[in-house]
Motif scaffolding. Structure first.
Motif, short mmCIF file in Angstrom:
data_model
loop_
_atom_site.label_atom_id
_atom_site.label_comp_id
_atom_site.label_asym_id
_atom_site.label_seq_id
_atom_site.Cartn_x
_atom_site.Cartn_y
_atom_site.Cartn_z
N ASN A 243 0.83 -1.19 0.00
CA ASN A 243 0.00 0.00 0.00
C ASN A 243 0.87 1.25 0.00
OD1 ASN A 243 -1.67 2.21 1.24
ND2 ASN A 243 -3.20 0.59 1.05
N ARG A 244 0.41 2.29 -0.67
CA ARG A 244 1.20 3.52 -0.76
C ARG A 244 1.50 4.12 0.61
NH1 ARG A 244 -0.61 7.35 -5.61
NH2 ARG A 244 0.99 8.58 -4.64
N THR A 245 0.63 3.92 1.59
CA THR A 245 0.91 4.46 2.92
C THR A 245 2.09 3.74 3.57
OG1 THR A 245 -0.76 3.04 3.92
CG2 THR A 245 -1.45 5.27 3.32
N GLU A 246 2.40 2.54 3.10
CA GLU A 246 3.56 1.81 3.60
C GLU A 246 4.86 2.35 3.01
OE1 GLU A 246 2.51 -2.65 4.29
OE2 GLU A 246 1.55 -1.98 2.43
N LEU A 247 4.75 3.15 1.99
CA LEU A 247 5.92 3.72 1.32
C LEU A 247 6.09 5.18 1.76
CD1 LEU A 247 5.14 2.22 -2.18
CD2 LEU A 247 6.91 1.45 -0.60
N ARG A 248 6.24 5.39 3.04
CA ARG A 248 6.26 6.73 3.62
C ARG A 248 7.36 7.63 3.04
NH1 ARG A 248 3.12 4.43 6.91
NH2 ARG A 248 3.07 3.87 9.02
N GLU A 249 8.50 7.07 2.75
CA GLU A 249 9.60 7.90 2.26
C GLU A 249 9.56 8.13 0.75
OE1 GLU A 249 13.47 5.31 1.88
OE2 GLU A 249 12.42 4.78 3.73
N ALA A 250 8.56 7.58 0.09
CA ALA A 250 8.47 7.70 -1.37
C ALA A 250 8.12 9.12 -1.78
CB ALA A 250 7.43 6.73 -1.90
N ILE A 251 8.78 9.57 -2.82
CA ILE A 251 8.44 10.84 -3.46
C ILE A 251 7.94 10.47 -4.84
CG2 ILE A 251 9.30 13.04 -4.31
CD1 ILE A 251 11.46 12.85 -2.11
N TRP A 252 6.62 10.57 -5.02
CA TRP A 252 5.97 10.12 -6.25
C TRP A 252 6.11 11.16 -7.35
CZ3 TRP A 252 4.55 5.22 -6.48
CH2 TRP A 252 4.39 4.54 -5.29
N GLN A 253 6.38 10.67 -8.57
CA GLN A 253 6.56 11.52 -9.75
C GLN A 253 5.65 11.03 -10.85
OE1 GLN A 253 10.72 11.72 -10.92
NE2 GLN A 253 11.28 10.97 -8.91
N LYS A 254 5.12 11.96 -11.62
CA LYS A 254 4.36 11.62 -12.82
C LYS A 254 5.24 11.86 -14.03
CE LYS A 254 -0.13 12.74 -10.93
NZ LYS A 254 -1.31 13.59 -11.01
N SER A 255 4.96 11.15 -15.08
CA SER A 255 5.72 11.30 -16.31
C SER A 255 5.54 12.70 -16.89
CB SER A 255 5.23 10.27 -17.34
OG SER A 255 5.76 10.55 -18.61
N SER A 256 6.58 13.19 -17.52
CA SER A 256 6.48 14.47 -18.22
C SER A 256 5.55 14.35 -19.43
CB SER A 256 7.86 14.95 -18.65
OG SER A 256 8.45 14.00 -19.51
N TYR A 257 5.24 13.12 -19.84
CA TYR A 257 4.32 12.88 -20.95
C TYR A 257 2.87 12.82 -20.48
CZ TYR A 257 8.38 11.74 -23.77
OH TYR A 257 9.57 11.79 -24.44
N SER A 258 2.63 12.93 -19.19
CA SER A 258 1.28 12.87 -18.65
C SER A 258 0.46 14.04 -19.17
CB SER A 258 1.33 12.92 -17.12
OG SER A 258 0.04 13.00 -16.59
N SER A 259 -0.78 13.76 -19.53
CA SER A 259 -1.64 14.80 -20.06
C SER A 259 -2.32 15.62 -18.96
CB SER A 259 -2.70 14.20 -20.98
OG SER A 259 -3.53 13.33 -20.24
N GLY A 260 -2.13 15.22 -17.72
CA GLY A 260 -2.73 15.96 -16.62
C GLY A 260 -4.18 15.61 -16.36
N ASN A 261 -4.69 14.56 -17.00
CA ASN A 261 -6.09 14.19 -16.82
C ASN A 261 -6.27 13.15 -15.70
OD1 ASN A 261 -5.13 11.88 -18.00
ND2 ASN A 261 -6.43 11.97 -19.82
N GLY A 262 -5.22 12.90 -14.94
CA GLY A 262 -5.31 11.97 -13.81
C GLY A 262 -5.21 10.51 -14.19
N GLN A 263 -4.92 10.22 -15.42
CA GLN A 263 -4.81 8.84 -15.86
C GLN A 263 -3.36 8.54 -16.24
OE1 GLN A 263 -7.66 7.77 -18.81
NE2 GLN A 263 -9.32 8.80 -17.79
N CYS A 264 -2.55 8.39 -15.22
CA CYS A 264 -1.16 8.11 -15.50
C CYS A 264 -0.57 7.25 -14.40
CB CYS A 264 -0.37 9.41 -15.64
SG CYS A 264 -0.48 10.48 -14.23
N VAL A 265 0.59 6.77 -14.68
CA VAL A 265 1.33 5.97 -13.72
C VAL A 265 2.27 6.90 -12.96
CG1 VAL A 265 3.07 4.15 -13.49
CG2 VAL A 265 1.20 3.90 -15.13
N GLU A 266 2.35 6.70 -11.66
CA GLU A 266 3.32 7.44 -10.86
C GLU A 266 4.42 6.48 -10.45
OE1 GLU A 266 1.59 10.73 -8.20
OE2 GLU A 266 0.07 9.14 -8.22
N ILE A 267 5.60 7.01 -10.25
CA ILE A 267 6.75 6.18 -9.92
C ILE A 267 7.51 6.82 -8.77
CG2 ILE A 267 8.20 7.34 -11.63
CD1 ILE A 267 9.54 4.64 -12.12
N ALA A 268 8.10 5.98 -7.94
CA ALA A 268 8.93 6.45 -6.83
C ALA A 268 10.19 5.60 -6.78
CB ALA A 268 8.18 6.35 -5.50
#
Length: 69
Positions: free
Chosen positions: A2-27
């Motif tokens: 679960n993402r709450t278990e990844l407390r130290e994660a800094i999530w990033q979205k792709s620069s190719y993301s269209s901003g419509n909320g449908q993208c993969v985030e990576i940490a």
């Protein structure tokens, strides 16, 4: 994981993301790389070893996963 278990994660979205909320985030964490769906911010994350992630991104760059545009 679960993402709450990844407390130290800094999530990033792709620069190719269209901003419509449908993208993969990576940490990038110490020994693993975590990915998640931005539409479910409290949902599960997929976690990969750094070596596995490197092999995956190398495959993308080499064209091993063709898109269906």
């Amino acid at each position: 994981m679960n993402r709450t278990e990844l407390r130290e994660a800094i999530w990033q979205k792709s620069s190719y993301s269209s901003g419509n909320g449908q993208c993969v985030e990576i940490a990038f964490l110490r020994e693993v790389v975590a990915t998640c769906d931005s539409k479910t911010p409290h949902g599960s994350a997929l976690v990969f070893s750094a070596d596995t992630w490197s092999a995956f991104t190398a495959g993308i760059k080499a064209g091993a996963f063709p898109t269906t545009d």
